[in-house]
Design an enzyme around this catalytic site. Structure first.
Site, short mmCIF file in Angstrom:
data_model
loop_
_atom_site.label_atom_id
_atom_site.label_comp_id
_atom_site.label_asym_id
_atom_site.label_seq_id
_atom_site.Cartn_x
_atom_site.Cartn_y
_atom_site.Cartn_z
N HIS A 1 0.86 -1.19 0.00
CA HIS A 1 0.00 0.00 0.00
C HIS A 1 0.89 1.23 0.00
O HIS A 1 1.67 1.46 0.93
CB HIS A 1 -0.93 -0.01 1.21
N GLU B 1 1.66 3.88 2.96
CA GLU B 1 2.10 3.39 4.27
C GLU B 1 3.63 3.45 4.34
O GLU B 1 4.32 2.43 4.31
CB GLU B 1 1.54 1.97 4.49
N ARG C 1 -3.00 4.74 -2.50
CA ARG C 1 -2.90 3.41 -1.88
C ARG C 1 -2.60 2.30 -2.90
O ARG C 1 -1.84 1.38 -2.64
CB ARG C 1 -4.23 3.12 -1.19
N ARG D 1 -5.97 -6.95 -2.35
CA ARG D 1 -7.26 -7.60 -2.58
C ARG D 1 -7.20 -8.41 -3.87
O ARG D 1 -8.21 -8.92 -4.33
CB ARG D 1 -8.39 -6.56 -2.71
N HIS E 1 2.56 -3.46 6.98
CA HIS E 1 1.63 -2.39 6.64
C HIS E 1 1.61 -1.36 7.78
O HIS E 1 2.22 -1.54 8.82
CB HIS E 1 0.20 -2.95 6.54
N TYR F 1 -1.85 1.46 9.28
CA TYR F 1 -1.47 1.58 10.65
C TYR F 1 -2.52 0.90 11.52
O TYR F 1 -3.50 0.37 10.99
CB TYR F 1 -1.33 3.08 11.04
N GLU G 1 0.48 -4.66 11.08
CA GLU G 1 0.09 -3.25 10.93
C GLU G 1 0.84 -2.47 12.00
O GLU G 1 0.54 -2.59 13.18
CB GLU G 1 -1.43 -3.08 11.13
ZN LIG Z 1 -1.90 -1.65 4.14
#
Ligand SMILES: [Zn+2]
Length: 418
Positions: A178, A181, A235, A256, A308, A310, A383
């Protein structure tokens, strides 16, 4: 003096051309019942509302960025569904400006050995340079290769760290899936440095396992968040798609797009949505490249760690279903040990559990595929910091503390394979 003025004018015009978020607000919202929860789930499918954190279960909060034109409608919705909410950022642009000012202001101490340091965030070119530099400095331990090209023709780097020999187990690590991030590549590059530069302090972490590390697996998106004409809050990847209603959009959410129970909930068919799952499983060249790179070492790999931000979660599969994997107890127990060590450093609290049960169903994730598709038993999504005070704009001064504490968790993970 004239040059100074010219430079500052140039800097101002460069900054001005990044996408601006004036008047955008970040809401923290807590659904209290099924009806309000369903309303949020429908909002998450739209391209208007940007979910900075994945939707969680009833009673837990989610951070949602709302454009200025939709703020009053959004607040009306909150009242209509009796949802608790608070405004975490009254103006997202102000937070972006503050983060950038801090980044610009960080002085470089001495003459660093490599093109990146960990008191600041760096773009994709600097990270690529760093990887090549550390490989050149440590040819006995580090091998760099490309797993393929991105849509925009960037090489996707893979760093193998090994002291040789055969029959060793392996850990696959990736970051930057992503784009926004930034702490993720900042940790993964630090991990490479720690394993190699500080090898003498803890040789067991390299002597006993091989590491296959991909610091940025969405290079086009990541670079776009750094570009002067880009978007700090991007993202997805950067490949155009059919969009919705005949209007094309850009980008697939690579997390995804992986092909294990793809498109079974928690992802969007709307090409303009931030969770667009792509036209098919592995429709994206970047996720194909990652898939092939992992499959090439799947026989050796016992662990997959994907970083990742957060929210501070240490998550196990599955993301596509609330049913737990048959070896969940093992996965969970190891995560508890890792998080205990992590928390001992600075007191940072992480939540542990399966993605679907801690958060909400999200199919097509790389962690689900690594376990279910590639057969890598220990698969985790981490995360990292924070819990939404700064979100993606985690101040650069927090990079090192974040990395130091997460490293303690990663050490526990690695030791489990010795
Ligand atoms: Zn992420």
């Amino acid at each position: 003096m004239k040059l100074l003025i010219l430079l500052s004018v140039l800097a101002a015009s460069a900054i001005a051309s990044q996408k601006r978020y004036d008047g955008y607000q970040l809401f923290q919202v807590t659904p209290k019942d099924a009806a309000s929860y369903d309303a949020l789930a429908r909002l998450s499918d739209s391209e208007i509302y940007d979910f900075w954190t994945d939707l969680r279960t009833i009673g837990h909060s989610t951070d949602i960025m709302v454009p200025p034109a939709y703020v009053s409608l959004f607040v009306d919705l909150m009242y209509a569904y009796s949802m608790e909410y608070r405004v975490k950022m009254v103006d997202v642009q102000t937070v972006l400006d503050m983060a950038r000012d801090e980044q610009v202001a960080v002085p470089r101490v001495g003459s660093p050995r490599y093109s990146v340091t960990w008191d600041n965030y760096y773009d994709f070119n600097a990270i690529t340079a760093f990887i090549n530099e550390i490989a050149a400095a440590h040819p006995d331990k580090v091998t760099v290769s490309s797993i393929g090209k991105t849509f925009e023709n960037r090489d996707m780097p893979l760093v193998k760290i090994s002291t040789g020999g055969t029959g060793k187990k392996a850990i696959v690590v990736d970051g930057g899936i992503h784009a926004r991030e930034w702490i993720s590549p900042a940790f993964v590059t630090w991990l490479i440095n720690e394993l190699v530069e500080n090898y003498a302090a803890h040789p067991q972490y390299v002597d006993n396992v091989d590491w296959y590390i991909m610091p940025v697996i969405n290079p086009d998106g990541y670079q776009f968040t750094h570009d002067t004409n880009g978007d700090r809050l991007w993202r997805k990847n950067r490949k155009p798609n059919a969009g919705i209603g005949g209007i094309p959009c850009i980008g697939t959410d690579m997390n995804r797009n992986f092909g294990f129970h793809w498109n079974e909930g928690g992802s969007s068919a709307n090409g303009c949505s931030d969770t667009f799952h792509g036209g098919a499983a592995f429709s994206e060249i970047e996720s194909q490249n990652v898939r092939d790179a992992i499959l090439a070492v799947a026989g050796q790999a016992e662990m997959y760690l994907t970083f990742h931000s957060y929210g501070q979660y240490w998550l196990t599969p599955w993301g596509y279903t609330s049913t737990l994997p048959s070896d969940y107890t093992q996965l969970y127990t190891l995560a508890v040990s890792a998080v205990n060590k992590l928390t001992a450093v600075y007191g940072t609290q992480y939540t542990i559990g399966s993605s679907t049960n801690v958060l909400y169903v999200a199919s097509g994730g790389s962690d689900d595929w690594a376990k279910g598709g590639a057969g890598i038993p220990f698969s985790y999504t981490v995360e990292m910091r924070d819990e939404g005070t700064f979100g993606f704009q985690l101040p650069a001064r927090q990079i090192l503390p974040n990395n130091e504490e997460v490293w303690e968790g990663v050490k526990v993970m690695a030791e489990s394979l010795f």
